[in-house]
Scaffold this active site. Structure first.
Site, PDB file in Angstrom:
ATOM      1  N   LYS A 149       4.787   4.382  -1.908  1.00  0.00           N
ATOM      2  CA  LYS A 149       3.920   3.222  -1.663  1.00  0.00           C
ATOM      3  C   LYS A 149       3.176   2.820  -2.927  1.00  0.00           C
ATOM      4  O   LYS A 149       3.115   1.636  -3.275  1.00  0.00           O
ATOM      5  CB  LYS A 149       2.933   3.531  -0.537  1.00  0.00           C
ATOM      6  N   ASP A 162       1.643   0.270   3.701  1.00  0.00           N
ATOM      7  CA  ASP A 162       0.509   1.137   4.010  1.00  0.00           C
ATOM      8  C   ASP A 162       0.292   1.108   5.520  1.00  0.00           C
ATOM      9  O   ASP A 162       1.124   0.598   6.269  1.00  0.00           O
ATOM     10  CB  ASP A 162      -0.738   0.695   3.251  1.00  0.00           C
TER      11      ASP A 162
END
Length: 216
Positions: free
Chosen positions: A123, A141
């Site tokens: 991420k 997220d």
């Protein structure tokens, strides 16, 4: 009428594009290095708290070289208001040293190299690749994962699955903006505990089974 995921993508582009005409990260940074550091610090912390911490941190250490030469205790002191500040301070110091030693102090614009850095996962790498280098990747997220599943863009249990599903249906030229659309929508409207369904511009296409009945 039930809409396909691709039809929902077009609807979202128009609806959230009107709410966020210039979507961008709420982290404050002036370089790829500063974005990388801010993103590492943002784990389990709000962007607002990170920006408060990095304001002073980046004045003292604006680049990898200066950060790599800073005492660990100094870095800890500057980020002490953030969750897990000891680990985060250690990671950003280690990242800075690696960047200086192996990448001439520059943030590498490729996933493999980014993910080899301490404290940098998929991420975080995607955030840097998208926002610093303009690559059409989808950082996922908790907000992006939650909103995507609630709306019905995907039905996934893991962020990696959500990323794959979204990259399959979102056109590449829209990818970066869509990350911000979904993140900001999740942060301010489609919240985890109390989604503001009555005020949601996406309620017409939303598949969330627990929608606030007022919205209907």
């Amino acid at each position: 009428m039930q809409r396909s995921p691709k039809e929902k993508i077009t609807f979202i582009k128009k609806a959230l594009g009107s709410v966020y005409p210039e979507p961008k990260s709420e982290l404050q940074y002036a370089s790829a290095f500063q974005l990388l550091i801010a993103t590492i610090l943002a784990a389990q912390a709000t962007d607002k708290k990170v920006n408060e911490a990095t304001k002073e941190l980046f004045l003292l250490c604006p680049d990898a070289l200066s950060m790599s030469r800073t005492e660990p205790d100094t870095i800890k002191q500057l980020v002490r208001t953030l969750n897990y500040f000891n680990n985060k301070a250690a990671n950003i110091l280690a990242v800075s040293c690696r960047l200086v030693e192996e990448f001439n102090g520059e943030v590498p614009p490729n996933r493999e190299a980014l993910e080899s850095l301490p404290g940098v996962g998929r991420k975080t790498a995607n955030v840097v690749l998208a926002n610093a280098f303009g690559q059409p990747v989808m950082p996922v997220d908790t907000h992006v994962h939650r909103v995507s599943n609630r709306i019905g863009l995907c039905a996934t249990s893991k962020p990696e699955q959500t990323e794959e599903a979204l990259t399959n249906i979102i056109p590449e030229p829209w990818m970066i903006d869509f990350h911000h659309y979904l993140l900001l929508h999740g942060r301010y409207t489609c919240k985890a505990k109390k989604p503001a369904c009555a005020d949601c511009v996406l309620k017409e296409i939303c598949a969330f089974k627990d929608k606030n009945p007022i919205a209907d």
